[in-house]
Design a protein around this motif. Structure first.
Motif, PDB file in Angstrom:
ATOM      1  N   VAL A 143      13.595  23.230 -64.948  1.00 44.46           N
ATOM      2  CA  VAL A 143      12.760  22.861 -63.429  1.00 44.46           C
ATOM      3  C   VAL A 143      13.331  21.865 -62.702  1.00 44.46           C
ATOM      4  O   VAL A 143      13.567  22.011 -61.345  1.00 44.46           O
ATOM      5  N   ASP A 144      13.724  20.756 -63.252  1.00 42.24           N
ATOM      6  CA  ASP A 144      14.216  19.687 -62.413  1.00 42.24           C
ATOM      7  C   ASP A 144      14.986  18.534 -63.133  1.00 42.24           C
ATOM      8  O   ASP A 144      14.869  18.688 -64.370  1.00 42.24           O
ATOM      9  N   VAL A 145      16.036  17.758 -62.716  1.00 42.47           N
ATOM     10  CA  VAL A 145      16.647  16.699 -63.274  1.00 42.47           C
ATOM     11  C   VAL A 145      16.953  15.459 -62.317  1.00 42.47           C
ATOM     12  O   VAL A 145      17.181  16.130 -61.242  1.00 42.47           O
ATOM     13  N   GLN A 146      16.752  14.451 -62.774  1.00 42.29           N
ATOM     14  CA  GLN A 146      16.857  13.443 -61.665  1.00 42.29           C
ATOM     15  C   GLN A 146      17.585  12.257 -62.442  1.00 42.29           C
ATOM     16  O   GLN A 146      16.978  11.965 -63.476  1.00 42.29           O
ATOM     17  N   ALA A 147      18.235  11.374 -61.736  1.00 46.86           N
ATOM     18  CA  ALA A 147      18.746   9.980 -62.236  1.00 46.86           C
ATOM     19  C   ALA A 147      18.367   9.110 -61.521  1.00 46.86           C
ATOM     20  O   ALA A 147      18.121   9.247 -60.274  1.00 46.86           O
ATOM     21  N   LEU A 148      17.679   8.105 -61.903  1.00 49.76           N
ATOM     22  CA  LEU A 148      17.425   6.868 -61.147  1.00 49.76           C
ATOM     23  C   LEU A 148      18.115   5.606 -61.403  1.00 49.76           C
ATOM     24  O   LEU A 148      18.757   5.458 -62.367  1.00 49.76           O
ATOM     25  N   SER A 149      18.192   4.833 -60.198  1.00 48.91           N
ATOM     26  CA  SER A 149      19.141   3.476 -60.120  1.00 48.91           C
ATOM     27  C   SER A 149      18.034   2.532 -60.939  1.00 48.91           C
ATOM     28  O   SER A 149      16.785   2.831 -61.052  1.00 48.91           O
ATOM     29  N   PRO A 150      18.484   1.475 -61.533  1.00 48.79           N
ATOM     30  CA  PRO A 150      17.730   0.461 -62.210  1.00 48.79           C
ATOM     31  C   PRO A 150      16.871  -0.430 -61.053  1.00 48.79           C
ATOM     32  O   PRO A 150      15.961  -1.121 -61.503  1.00 48.79           O
ATOM     33  N   GLU A 151      17.362  -0.274 -59.882  1.00 48.51           N
ATOM     34  CA  GLU A 151      16.511  -1.073 -58.863  1.00 48.51           C
ATOM     35  C   GLU A 151      15.136  -0.299 -58.521  1.00 48.51           C
ATOM     36  O   GLU A 151      15.028   0.949 -58.738  1.00 48.51           O
ATOM     37  N   GLY A 152      14.151  -0.947 -58.192  1.00 49.30           N
ATOM     38  CA  GLY A 152      12.971  -0.648 -57.871  1.00 49.30           C
ATOM     39  C   GLY A 152      12.065  -1.552 -57.123  1.00 49.30           C
ATOM     40  O   GLY A 152      12.412  -2.738 -57.120  1.00 49.30           O
ATOM     41  N   THR A 153      10.762  -1.239 -56.677  1.00 52.45           N
ATOM     42  CA  THR A 153       9.935  -2.012 -55.940  1.00 52.45           C
ATOM     43  C   THR A 153       8.745  -1.494 -56.510  1.00 52.45           C
ATOM     44  O   THR A 153       8.049  -0.413 -56.524  1.00 52.45           O
ATOM     45  N   TYR A 154       7.620  -2.728 -56.820  1.00 52.52           N
ATOM     46  CA  TYR A 154       6.365  -2.300 -57.120  1.00 52.52           C
ATOM     47  C   TYR A 154       5.718  -2.129 -55.804  1.00 52.52           C
ATOM     48  O   TYR A 154       5.744  -3.144 -54.921  1.00 52.52           O
ATOM     49  N   VAL A 155       4.704  -1.317 -55.602  1.00 54.97           N
ATOM     50  CA  VAL A 155       3.716  -1.024 -54.561  1.00 54.97           C
ATOM     51  C   VAL A 155       2.543  -1.001 -54.826  1.00 54.97           C
ATOM     52  O   VAL A 155       2.076  -0.185 -56.012  1.00 54.97           O
ATOM     53  N   ARG A 156       1.629  -1.495 -54.240  1.00 54.96           N
ATOM     54  CA  ARG A 156       0.080  -1.271 -54.502  1.00 54.96           C
ATOM     55  C   ARG A 156      -0.722  -1.029 -53.291  1.00 54.96           C
ATOM     56  O   ARG A 156      -0.129  -1.636 -52.138  1.00 54.96           O
ATOM     57  N   TYR A 157      -1.853  -0.620 -53.139  1.00 54.22           N
ATOM     58  CA  TYR A 157      -2.768  -0.706 -52.119  1.00 54.22           C
ATOM     59  C   TYR A 157      -3.123  -1.884 -51.716  1.00 54.22           C
ATOM     60  O   TYR A 157      -3.538  -2.857 -52.712  1.00 54.22           O
ATOM     61  N   GLY A 158      -2.959  -2.344 -50.348  1.00 55.62           N
ATOM     62  CA  GLY A 158      -3.411  -3.745 -49.776  1.00 55.62           C
ATOM     63  C   GLY A 158      -4.714  -3.587 -49.317  1.00 55.62           C
ATOM     64  O   GLY A 158      -5.355  -4.947 -48.924  1.00 55.62           O
ATOM     65  N   GLY A 159      -5.556  -2.781 -49.351  1.00 53.39           N
ATOM     66  CA  GLY A 159      -6.925  -2.584 -48.846  1.00 53.39           C
ATOM     67  C   GLY A 159      -7.058  -2.073 -47.563  1.00 53.39           C
ATOM     68  O   GLY A 159      -6.049  -1.526 -47.005  1.00 53.39           O
ATOM     69  N   PRO A 160      -8.328  -1.973 -47.149  1.00 53.67           N
ATOM     70  CA  PRO A 160      -8.669  -1.187 -45.964  1.00 53.67           C
ATOM     71  C   PRO A 160      -7.785  -1.671 -44.908  1.00 53.67           C
ATOM     72  O   PRO A 160      -7.913  -3.117 -44.385  1.00 53.67           O
ATOM     73  N   GLY A 161      -7.074  -1.043 -43.898  1.00 54.32           N
ATOM     74  CA  GLY A 161      -6.417  -1.586 -42.783  1.00 54.32           C
ATOM     75  C   GLY A 161      -5.109  -2.679 -43.161  1.00 54.32           C
ATOM     76  O   GLY A 161      -4.512  -3.046 -42.144  1.00 54.32           O
ATOM     77  N   ALA A 162      -4.864  -2.669 -44.485  1.00 57.63           N
ATOM     78  CA  ALA A 162      -3.862  -3.673 -44.660  1.00 57.63           C
ATOM     79  C   ALA A 162      -2.462  -2.939 -45.112  1.00 57.63           C
ATOM     80  O   ALA A 162      -2.707  -1.786 -45.654  1.00 57.63           O
ATOM     81  N   ALA A 163      -1.524  -3.509 -45.029  1.00 55.91           N
ATOM     82  CA  ALA A 163      -0.027  -2.895 -45.192  1.00 55.91           C
ATOM     83  C   ALA A 163      -0.194  -2.763 -46.778  1.00 55.91           C
ATOM     84  O   ALA A 163      -0.686  -3.681 -47.527  1.00 55.91           O
ATOM     85  N   PRO A 164       0.751  -1.785 -47.293  1.00 53.66           N
ATOM     86  CA  PRO A 164       0.868  -2.150 -48.782  1.00 53.66           C
ATOM     87  C   PRO A 164       1.457  -3.317 -49.195  1.00 53.66           C
ATOM     88  O   PRO A 164       2.342  -3.971 -48.412  1.00 53.66           O
ATOM     89  N   VAL A 165       1.053  -3.644 -50.429  1.00 57.23           N
ATOM     90  CA  VAL A 165       1.732  -4.909 -51.171  1.00 57.23           C
ATOM     91  C   VAL A 165       2.828  -4.544 -51.870  1.00 57.23           C
ATOM     92  O   VAL A 165       2.833  -3.581 -52.583  1.00 57.23           O
ATOM     93  N   THR A 166       4.059  -5.314 -51.628  1.00 58.58           N
ATOM     94  CA  THR A 166       5.218  -4.927 -52.392  1.00 58.58           C
ATOM     95  C   THR A 166       5.896  -6.025 -53.005  1.00 58.58           C
ATOM     96  O   THR A 166       5.637  -7.350 -52.505  1.00 58.58           O
ATOM     97  N   THR A 167       6.546  -5.986 -54.103  1.00 66.83           N
ATOM     98  CA  THR A 167       7.172  -7.003 -54.908  1.00 66.83           C
ATOM     99  C   THR A 167       8.391  -6.494 -55.650  1.00 66.83           C
ATOM    100  O   THR A 167       8.263  -5.173 -55.832  1.00 66.83           O
TER     101      THR A 167
END
Length: 137
Positions: A52-76
């Motif tokens: 069906v599919d195969v993917q390799a991922l790099s070890p880097e990444g970013t956490y993302v969450r909803y920032g609230g109504p009208g707010a930008a996504p919160v990232t770290t």
């Protein structure tokens, strides 16, 4: 046929095989051989009609969450769980049974690592939900 996610983790699983050596300590030739094996598995699955599919991922990444109504996504960029918890990649397969999914996962576990020796890496086998969960009333 049921679908399964075969999840590869950087160093995850109940315990390391006694000969475990992290990929960061492999030579370029060892990494090349490992990646060639992964492509080989993909080709075998394609020939059987199970791919069906195969993917390799790099070890880097970013956490993302909803920032609230009208707010930008919160990232770290961290802190992340220990590296052993991060997904390295996956195969998505469509096979006739759970037993076949285990057979494919065991073969993936034999991928060459340091010195061309099998990794004996743990592969997490997860069934894909066949339908949406029932609504709660």
């Amino acid at each position: 046929m049921p679908k399964y996610l075969l999840l590869k983790r950087y160093t995850g699983g109940p315990e390391h095989h006694p000969n475990f050596v992290p990929m960061s300590e492999w030579t370029e030739d060892e990494i090349t051989a490992h990646m060639a094996f992964q492509r080989h598995v993909g080709e075998l699955l394609r020939k059987r009609g199970e791919f069906v599919d195969v993917q390799a991922l790099s070890p880097e990444g970013t956490y993302v969450r909803y920032g609230g109504p009208g707010a930008a996504p919160v990232t770290t960029d961290g802190p992340f769980p220990e590296t052993k918890e991060l997904a390295a990649g996956w195969f998505m397969i469509d096979v006739e049974s759970e037993a076949r999914a285990y057979e494919v996962a065991a073969y993936l576990s034999s991928a060459p690592g340091k010195g061309g020796q099998p990794l004996y890496e743990w592969i997490e086998v997860r069934p894909v939900m066949s339908g949406a969960p029932a609504a709660v009333e």
